[in-house]
Design a protein around this motif. Structure first.
Motif, PDB file in Angstrom:
ATOM      1  N   UNK A 269     -17.878-156.243 -64.244  1.00 11.09           N
ATOM      2  CA  UNK A 269     -18.355-155.071 -63.503  1.00 11.09           C
ATOM      3  C   UNK A 269     -17.501-154.834 -62.258  1.00 11.09           C
ATOM      4  N   UNK A 270     -17.133-155.924 -61.569  1.00  7.48           N
ATOM      5  CA  UNK A 270     -16.272-155.800 -60.386  1.00  7.48           C
ATOM      6  C   UNK A 270     -14.917-155.206 -60.760  1.00  7.48           C
ATOM      7  N   UNK A 271     -14.346-155.688 -61.858  1.00  9.78           N
ATOM      8  CA  UNK A 271     -13.055-155.165 -62.307  1.00  9.78           C
ATOM      9  C   UNK A 271     -13.160-153.701 -62.723  1.00  9.78           C
ATOM     10  N   UNK A 272     -14.318-153.304 -63.263  1.00  9.67           N
ATOM     11  CA  UNK A 272     -14.505-151.899 -63.628  1.00  9.67           C
ATOM     12  C   UNK A 272     -14.448-151.007 -62.395  1.00  9.67           C
ATOM     13  N   UNK A 273     -15.070-151.446 -61.300  1.00  7.87           N
ATOM     14  CA  UNK A 273     -15.032-150.678 -60.055  1.00  7.87           C
ATOM     15  C   UNK A 273     -13.612-150.590 -59.527  1.00  7.87           C
ATOM     16  N   UNK A 274     -12.929-151.727 -59.453  1.00  6.50           N
ATOM     17  CA  UNK A 274     -11.571-151.755 -58.918  1.00  6.50           C
ATOM     18  C   UNK A 274     -10.611-150.963 -59.812  1.00  6.50           C
ATOM     19  N   UNK A 275     -10.751-151.127 -61.133  1.00  4.24           N
ATOM     20  CA  UNK A 275      -9.894-150.384 -62.050  1.00  4.24           C
ATOM     21  C   UNK A 275     -10.112-148.886 -61.961  1.00  4.24           C
ATOM     22  N   UNK A 276     -11.365-148.465 -61.817  1.00  5.62           N
ATOM     23  CA  UNK A 276     -11.663-147.042 -61.668  1.00  5.62           C
ATOM     24  C   UNK A 276     -11.073-146.467 -60.398  1.00  5.62           C
ATOM     25  N   UNK A 277     -11.098-147.254 -59.320  1.00  5.72           N
ATOM     26  CA  UNK A 277     -10.519-146.828 -58.042  1.00  5.72           C
ATOM     27  C   UNK A 277      -9.044-146.465 -58.224  1.00  5.72           C
ATOM     28  N   UNK A 278      -8.295-147.394 -58.824  1.00  4.36           N
ATOM     29  CA  UNK A 278      -6.856-147.170 -58.993  1.00  4.36           C
ATOM     30  C   UNK A 278      -6.573-146.065 -60.006  1.00  4.36           C
ATOM     31  N   UNK A 279      -7.280-146.083 -61.133  1.00  6.40           N
ATOM     32  CA  UNK A 279      -7.013-145.123 -62.199  1.00  6.40           C
ATOM     33  C   UNK A 279      -7.230-143.690 -61.735  1.00  6.40           C
ATOM     34  N   UNK A 280      -8.384-143.402 -61.134  1.00  9.75           N
ATOM     35  CA  UNK A 280      -8.686-142.029 -60.754  1.00  9.75           C
ATOM     36  C   UNK A 280      -7.820-141.564 -59.579  1.00  9.75           C
ATOM     37  N   UNK A 281      -7.475-142.477 -58.679  1.00 13.12           N
ATOM     38  CA  UNK A 281      -6.582-142.098 -57.572  1.00 13.12           C
ATOM     39  C   UNK A 281      -5.234-141.649 -58.117  1.00 13.12           C
ATOM     40  N   UNK A 282      -4.708-142.394 -59.083  1.00 11.17           N
ATOM     41  CA  UNK A 282      -3.403-142.060 -59.670  1.00 11.17           C
ATOM     42  C   UNK A 282      -3.475-140.776 -60.488  1.00 11.17           C
ATOM     43  N   UNK A 283      -4.506-140.659 -61.344  1.00  9.87           N
ATOM     44  CA  UNK A 283      -4.627-139.471 -62.195  1.00  9.87           C
ATOM     45  C   UNK A 283      -4.873-138.206 -61.392  1.00  9.87           C
ATOM     46  N   UNK A 284      -5.553-138.335 -60.264  1.00  6.10           N
ATOM     47  CA  UNK A 284      -5.988-137.161 -59.510  1.00  6.10           C
ATOM     48  C   UNK A 284      -4.926-136.679 -58.525  1.00  6.10           C
TER      49      UNK A 284
END
Length: 518
Positions: A269-284
């Protein structure tokens, strides 16, 4: 498990649903800078993404639990209808606030979809190894949408206007609705009698905690530590604490706290939060960097983003072929987060003079990293949680990834806005042109060519070097986005370090079958 033909047709339905969401995300991301330039509301730029994420985060666990109890098919159908209708409203938007609200409604449909459609695959294929093989279909659909999405978004925006990027969801929505209605079986986990009790207090506390946190993150860089921002942070903390206490004693909790006590699930769950942070920042923010910072057209920016989103799919397919053969499947998490960190750092050092092929390589590496991380987080969580908590574990993982994305886009967005405004004001002050601070304080001017020409004429008439000031504004935007994505790269490095907390996962053996609803 269903026979091959029935499994194939059901997976086609799920794949079209996946394509619906993936196409929307990639097309809108490319078109968004142009949308903001026309609707004139850069202060709400981040909210176009975060309003979608916020409503999705709230609805994912609700429908994940309802899908476990009543079966997922009715909610997948409802999600398609809501999502497609909201897409039409987005296309009709005449202001940024209307667009933000329509995206919020779209997020409700997206949350219903994520909370149910992803778990449908685990229902259809209880064996994890078989599931990974069938997921290639969904990854392929995701890849097709991602392959055409950025370029399609750029072409539609450039030649047919930005509203067309939302209307493209209509035909995909109709096709996905047909396949799901016709071929997806109605599966559920347990037989039940009577009505299910839903944890509405828990859902309300989630909404308060996340909504207040989102407002706090948005306000802090603009207004600093004030009574309002402090009150929002206190409200978020109080709601989170109240949520934890309530869920511990609620018999039908929307967030089963025992799952968070499981060290393996907590790490995932922690990795999901951290991964989402990086992924959406880059995509957006990569599209904004390419269009506003480097001066690319929407079409060219779409081409640059294409490797990022396409290689998410290719990475997922490669991962499915490799991960079941590894003695330690967790190695794919290390490789994925390392590649994601390299990609972010590559974009951080990128300039408009950087060779395009090298920039494309950085985008490719980022997509490959995400392709190695995201499917494994889902399958690892499903394997660890077991059949009893499969639906809610899948929904929670997706919710937490979106929470990370919400925080990431908000923090990066407010950081970019603040640093860009400071850079522009400094350049204008040096040229004694602060009178035009209002015109240049919004990065939309760097995308709106007509607006640029009008501003250049005014600056020239007043005796200023307008081209130099516009270039200074571009440099300020590039520097601001670089710092924002440097934060995303740091989060990817932290994710790489945190991956060691995930116990070794063995992707073998089927789980208990589900019950076929009559």
């Amino acid at each position: 498990m269903l026979p091959f033909r029935e499994s194939l047709m059901a997976m086609l339905g799920i794949s079209f649903v996946t394509m619906l969401v993936a196409l929307d995300q990639t097309v809108v991301g490319t078109a968004l800078p142009t949308i903001v330039a026309e609707l004139k509301g850069f202060d709400l730029y981040a909210w176009v993404a975060t309003s979608y994420l916020l409503t999705s985060v709230i609805t994912v666990p609700i429908f994940g639990r309802l899908g476990d109890y009543y079966g997922r098919k009715p909610f997948v159908i409802a999600s398609i209808v809501v999502f497609t209708f909201a897409s039409v409203l987005c296309g009709l938007a005449n202001s940024m606030m209307f667009l933000v609200l329509a995206r919020g409604l779209q997020g409700i449909g997206g949350g219903m979809l994520v909370g149910t459609a992803f778990a449908c695959i685990a229902d259809l294929f209880p064996d994890n190894v078989v599931r990974l093989r069938w997921q290639v279909m969904m990854s392929s659909a995701f890849g097709i949408a991602n392959a055409v999405g950025p370029s399609l978004g750029g072409i539609l925006t450039q030649y047919y206007g930005w509203r067309s990027v939302f209307y493209v969801n209509l035909p995909v929505g109709v096709v996905s609705l047909f396949f799901v209605w016709r071929f997806l079986p109605h599966l559920r986990h347990v037989a039940h009698e009577g009505k299910m009790r839903l944890d509405w207090p828990g859902a309300a506390l989630i909404a308060i905690a996340l909504g207040a946190l989102q407002l706090f993150v948005e306000m802090l860089p603009k207004y600093g530590v004030s009574a309002q921002s402090a009150a929002l942070l206190a409200m978020s903390a109080a709601a989170a604490f109240g949520l934890w206490k309530w869920e511990m004693r609620c018999d039908y909790a929307i967030l089963p706290v025992d799952m968070f006590r499981n060290k393996a699930l907590a790490a995932l769950f922690t990795l999901a939060i951290l991964g989402g942070f990086t992924m959406f920042s880059l995509l957006f923010y990569a599209p904004l960097l390419f269009q506003g910072g480097f001066g690319m057209s929407p079409k060219d920016a779409g081409v640059m983003i294409t490797p990022l989103v396409v290689f998410i799919t290719i990475g997922s397919i490669v991962n499915g072929r490799i991960v079941t053969r590894l003695k330690n499947a967790n190695m794919m998490l290390y490789v994925g987060f390392a590649l994601l960190a390299v990609s972010c750092l590559g974009v951080v050092v990128a300039t408009h003079n950087m060779p395009r092929p090298l920039l494309l390589v950085f985008m490719l590496i980022g997509g490959l990293g995400l392709g190695f991380v995201m499917p494994n987080l889902t399958v690892f969580a499903q394997q660890t949680a077991g059949r009893a908590h499969l639906g809610i574990a899948t929904a929670l993982l997706q919710s937490l990834r979106m929470i990370g994305g919400m925080i990431g886009t908000a923090l990066t967005g407010t950081l970019v806005s603040h640093l860009y405004a400071s850079g522009v004001n400094l350049a204008l002050e040096k040229d004694h042109a602060l009178h035009w601070a209002g015109d240049l304080s919004d990065p939309q001017i760097l995308i709106n060519r007509d607006g640029q020409n009008a501003l250049l004429a005014q600056l020239s008439a007043a005796g200023h070097n307008g081209a130099m000031l516009l270039e200074s504004a571009r440099e300020a935007l590039v520097a601001a986005i670089h710092i924002g994505l440097a934060l995303a790269a740091l989060v990817a490095v932290v994710s790489l370090w945190q991956s060691r907390r995930v116990p070794p996962v063995r992707l073998k053996g089927p789980q208990e079958p589900v019950i076929l609803a009559e």
